[in-house]
Design an enzyme around this catalytic site. Structure first.
Site, mmCIF file in Angstrom:
data_model
loop_
_atom_site.group_PDB
_atom_site.id
_atom_site.type_symbol
_atom_site.label_atom_id
_atom_site.label_comp_id
_atom_site.label_asym_id
_atom_site.label_seq_id
_atom_site.Cartn_x
_atom_site.Cartn_y
_atom_site.Cartn_z
ATOM 1 N N ASP A 285 36.039 37.041 29.976
ATOM 2 C CA ASP A 285 35.273 38.277 29.818
ATOM 3 C C ASP A 285 36.175 39.440 29.409
ATOM 4 O O ASP A 285 37.334 39.515 29.840
ATOM 5 C CB ASP A 285 34.560 38.636 31.121
ATOM 6 C CG ASP A 285 33.392 37.707 31.426
ATOM 7 O OD1 ASP A 285 32.974 36.980 30.514
ATOM 8 O OD2 ASP A 285 32.911 37.720 32.569
ATOM 9 N N TYR B 222 41.604 31.631 39.677
ATOM 10 C CA TYR B 222 41.302 33.053 39.519
ATOM 11 C C TYR B 222 41.563 33.796 40.824
ATOM 12 O O TYR B 222 41.408 33.233 41.913
ATOM 13 C CB TYR B 222 39.828 33.259 39.161
ATOM 14 C CG TYR B 222 39.399 32.675 37.842
ATOM 15 C CD1 TYR B 222 39.429 33.441 36.672
ATOM 16 C CD2 TYR B 222 38.940 31.361 37.749
ATOM 17 C CE1 TYR B 222 39.017 32.921 35.468
ATOM 18 C CE2 TYR B 222 38.529 30.823 36.539
ATOM 19 C CZ TYR B 222 38.572 31.606 35.400
ATOM 20 O OH TYR B 222 38.162 31.077 34.195
ATOM 21 N N ASP C 19 28.810 42.069 37.227
ATOM 22 C CA ASP C 19 30.138 42.640 37.439
ATOM 23 C C ASP C 19 30.045 44.162 37.416
ATOM 24 O O ASP C 19 28.960 44.738 37.225
ATOM 25 C CB ASP C 19 31.159 42.111 36.416
ATOM 26 C CG ASP C 19 30.815 42.496 34.978
ATOM 27 O OD1 ASP C 19 30.015 43.435 34.763
ATOM 28 O OD2 ASP C 19 31.359 41.859 34.057
ATOM 29 N N ARG D 219 31.748 35.633 38.128
ATOM 30 C CA ARG D 219 30.857 36.735 38.500
ATOM 31 C C ARG D 219 29.546 36.224 39.078
ATOM 32 O O ARG D 219 28.968 36.835 39.975
ATOM 33 C CB ARG D 219 30.620 37.681 37.323
ATOM 34 C CG ARG D 219 30.174 37.052 36.034
ATOM 35 C CD ARG D 219 30.407 38.035 34.884
ATOM 36 N NE ARG D 219 30.391 37.361 33.602
ATOM 37 C CZ ARG D 219 29.332 37.341 32.787
ATOM 38 N NH1 ARG D 219 28.230 37.983 33.131
ATOM 39 N NH2 ARG D 219 29.397 36.710 31.637
#
Length: 320
Positions: free
Chosen positions: A45, A73, A87, A183
Site C-alpha cells: 500500500d 509485518y 487504515d 489492514r
C-alpha cells in the site's frame, strides 16, 4: 552513466517509502538503472513502508515465485476507529471514546483476540484494493461509491504476537502468507474486541529471508548510479539468492542441450550422484550459471522445469 543491461539480472531489495505505490518504485528504478525490464513482487500500500523485492532483467520470470514467499509485518492497530479504507488514510465511519476502548480492550482480551487469528483464516478483500472483479479493480468501484460483493479468501497467519499496548494503539508483529491484507486483519481484530479498529501504520520487515536491514532506499540507489555506477553490481543480488534454501543441481556439459531446451532432466544429466527431491531445485549450467528452478517429479523420477531464467531454445519441449 549507463551500465550494461547484462549487469542488471538479479534482485534488488528496496525499502519502499510512504507515498509510493509498488508501480511507482518500478518506474523510478527504470530511470535510475536505465533498464526497462523490471518487475515488483507484490503490491505494498502507498502509505506502507518497508521491504519490496524487485526483479531485474531475465529475473523478472521469477517474480511470481518470490511473491509467494512468506512475509513479516510490524503493524500498528488503532482500536476504536473504523474507516472506509481500513487504515488511517480513509474517511472515519465510526469512533469510540478512548475511555470506552479501555473498558472493552483490557490487555488480556487483546491478546486473546489476537491469538484467535492464528492459522488459516478467511478474509474478505477490502473495497480499496487491486482485486479485479467484473473487469474493474475494487478500488475503482469504491471511488464510485459502490460496494461489490466479494468472496472470502483463505490466508495463513503463521505467527501473530502483541509487541506493545498503548491504548488505543496496539503494535502487532505478523508473519503471513501471500495475499494477506494486514489492514483487514486490524479491522477484524477490532471487530472481535467490540471496539472496531483500523491500521494506523505498517512496515513490511521481511520477505522470505530478506529483511529491512538489507533494503535500499531509492535515493541511495540514485546516489550510487550518479557517483559510482560500477558499485551497483555489489548491490544487486544474484537471482538464485531468493531461493538459497533450495538444493542445487549442476548439468554436465554433454547435457546442456537438454537444459537449454527446457527439458526434464534425469540423474544422468547431472554432475551430482542423485536427483535432489524438492519442490524447488536450483539448476546451474556446466559453467556455473544459474539457469532455472526445477522441481522433483517422483512418478517420472525426473526433475521438471518450474521457471526458466534464460530463454529456452525450443520452449520447453520434453524430448528426453
Amino acid at each position: 552513466m549507463k551500465a550494461p543491461e547484462s549487469d542488471f539480472c538479479g534482485m534488488l531489495v528496496v525499502n519502499k517509502e510512504a507515498g509510493y505505490t509498488s508501480s511507482d518504485v518500478v518506474a523510478k528504478l527504470r530511470g535510475i538503472l536505465h533498464l526497462r525490464r523490471i518487475g515488483h513482487t507484490g503490491t505494498l500500500d502507498p502509505a506502507a513502508v518497508g521491504v519490496l523485492p524487485v526483479c531485474l532483467g531475465p529475473a523478472t520470470r521469477l517474480a511470481g515465485l518470490v511473491e509467494a514467499k512468506d512475509k513479516e509485518y510490524l503493524a500498528v492497530l488503532r482500536l476504536g476507529t473504523v474507516t472506509d479504507t481500513q487504515d488511517a488514510t480513509g474517511s472515519v465511519l465510526s469512533r469510540l471514546a478512548d475511555e470506552r476502548v479501555a473498558e472493552l480492550a483490557a490487555p488480556w482480551r487483546i491478546r486473546e483476540a489476537v491469538c484467535g487469528f492464528t492459522g488459516e483464516i478467511q478474509q474478505i478483500p477490502p473495497m480499496y484494493s487491486a482485486v479485479r472483479i467484473g473487469g474493474k479493480r475494487l478500488y475503482e468501484y469504491a471511488r464510485e461509491g459502490k460496494e461489490i460483493e466479494r468472496a472470502p479468501r483463505t490466508v495463513t497467519i503463521s505467527d501473530i504476537r502483541v509487541e506493545d499496548i498503548a491504548l488505543p494503539l496496539v503494535t502487532l508483529r505478523v508473519t503471513c502468507s501471500r495475499g494477506t491484507y494486514i489492514r483487514t486483519l486490524c479491522e477484524d481484530i477490532g471487530r472481535a474486541l467490540g471496539t472496531g479498529g483500523c491500521m494506523e501504520h505498517l512496515v513490511r520487515t521481511r520477505v522470505g529471508d530478506f529483511t529491512l536491514d538489507e533494503a535500499w532506499k531509492l535515493s541511495a540507489l540514485q546516489e550510487i548510479m550518479d557517483g559510482h555506477p560500477e558499485k551497483m553490481r555489489s548491490v544487486i543480488l544474484p537471482a538464485d539468492s531468493f531461493f538459497a534454501d533450495a538444493p542445487k543441481a549442476h548439468v554436465t556439459e554433454d547435457s546442456m542441450k537438454y537444459l537449454r531446451n527446457g527439458n526434464a532432466l534425469s540423474a544422468d544429466n547431472l554432475a551430482e550422484d542423485a536427483l535432489p527431491q524438492a519442490e524447488h531445485i536450483r539448476v546451474y549450467g556446466a559453467d556455473g550459471t544459474f539457469f532455472a528452478l526445477y522441481r522433483y517429479d517422483a512418478a517420472r523420477r525426473r526433475i521438471l522445469p518450474v521457471c526458466m531464467l534464460h530463454a529456452t531454445d525450443s520452449a520447453g519441449k520434453d524430448r528426453h
